[in-house]
Every structure is written in C-alpha cells, then in structure tokens.
Design a protein around this motif. Structure first.
Motif, mmCIF file in Angstrom:
data_model
loop_
_atom_site.group_PDB
_atom_site.id
_atom_site.type_symbol
_atom_site.label_atom_id
_atom_site.label_comp_id
_atom_site.label_asym_id
_atom_site.label_seq_id
_atom_site.Cartn_x
_atom_site.Cartn_y
_atom_site.Cartn_z
ATOM 1 N N GLY A 165 5.184 -5.510 3.945
ATOM 2 C CA GLY A 165 4.653 -5.565 2.589
ATOM 3 C C GLY A 165 3.221 -5.102 2.417
ATOM 4 O O GLY A 165 2.587 -5.432 1.429
ATOM 5 N N TYR A 166 2.688 -4.366 3.381
ATOM 6 C CA TYR A 166 1.332 -3.833 3.221
ATOM 7 C C TYR A 166 1.258 -2.466 3.881
ATOM 8 O O TYR A 166 2.014 -2.158 4.799
ATOM 9 N N LYS A 167 0.340 -1.633 3.381
ATOM 10 C CA LYS A 167 0.103 -0.328 3.991
ATOM 11 C C LYS A 167 -0.877 -0.523 5.147
ATOM 12 O O LYS A 167 -1.969 -1.058 4.946
ATOM 13 N N VAL B 35 5.275 -0.894 5.520
ATOM 14 C CA VAL B 35 5.315 -1.371 4.133
ATOM 15 C C VAL B 35 6.646 -2.068 3.858
ATOM 16 O O VAL B 35 6.692 -3.158 3.277
ATOM 17 N N TYR C 159 -3.720 -0.047 7.953
ATOM 18 C CA TYR C 159 -4.977 0.696 8.037
ATOM 19 C C TYR C 159 -4.831 1.853 9.016
ATOM 20 O O TYR C 159 -4.012 1.804 9.938
#
Length: 142
Positions: free
Chosen positions: A52-54, A48, A56
């Motif tokens: 900038g993303y969680k 993150v 999968y």
C-alpha cells in the motif's frame, strides 16, 4: 537494541499458503510482458499492491543491487524473499509499537523513567532496578 538482547527480535515469517499464492499472483500480474522477472518499475507496482505504499528510491536501489547480475530484474524466488523480509519487519514494528503503547500509560508519545519502572514492576518484579535503569538509558541514547 534491547529487544535483540532479550531474544525478542524479528522472527522468521511463515506465509500461509493463500498469502504465498497472493505474492506469486502479484509477481505474475506485475510481470506484464511475461519476462520471468520484475523490472524496477514492476517491483514498485508490486510493493504498492502488497504493502500500500510506493517504495523510496533507496529501497528499490537496495533490492535491485542485491539481485543476480545475470538477470535484468528480480526473479520470483528473490521477490518472495524480499516480501517475506518486509513482512517480518512489519510484524516486528507492530509488536514494538504495541509494547510501547502498553508502557505509555498516559498516551504522551514518550516514556518517562517512572513509566518504564512501573511497567517493569508489573511484568518483571524481580528484575533489579539497576538493569531497568541501564535499559532506559540505552533506549534514550538511540
């Protein structure tokens, strides 16, 4: 498929010294207990922070299954390797998107055979039309 065949596949990503330091700092920040490795949850937070993303579950499972069985998490060198690989994929995707956008002259989100032919006439005018048709058909099948 086409890009790999013509040698335009992903290149090895070389991080700048400042970027490398950032990756190490993120690793240390996410290794709150100073264990020397990142747990699953630590790794998610690091992704993150850097991308900038969680991630999968399947992505985390893949990374965690590839680590040394003698450790309880991902070590710094393994983490740096994963981050470098993700950066390479990110750059490759960005390059592919840029090329596609150049071919998609009407901004429709897809390429017609005519778009494809026109683009190749501009960048490779001596390329036989048979090759262009083969590449178009191959790209349409995937």
């Amino acid at each position: 498929m086409f890009f790999a065949e013509v040698g335009a596949g992903p290149r090895t990503y070389e991080a700048s010294p400042s970027e490398h330091r950032k990756w190490v700092e993120v690793f240390k920040a996410c290794d709150e207990d100073k264990k020397g490795y990142l747990s699953r949850e630590d790794f998610k937070v690091a992704v993150v922070m850097l991308f900038g993303y969680k991630p999968y579950k399947i992505e985390v499972d893949s990374v965690m299954s590839s680590i040394n069985e003698n450790t309880s998490g991902i070590l710094l060198e393994e983490f740096l390797s994963v981050v470098r690989t993700k950066k390479e994929a990110q750059l490759c995707w960005s390059e592919i998107r840029h090329i596609f956008t150049a071919f998609d002259m009407r901004y429709r989100g897809f390429l017609t055979l005519e778009d494809f032919k026109k683009a190749f006439r501009q960048v490779a005018p001596k390329l036989p039309e048979r090759i262009i048709l083969e590449v178009f058909r191959a790209s349409s099948e995937t």
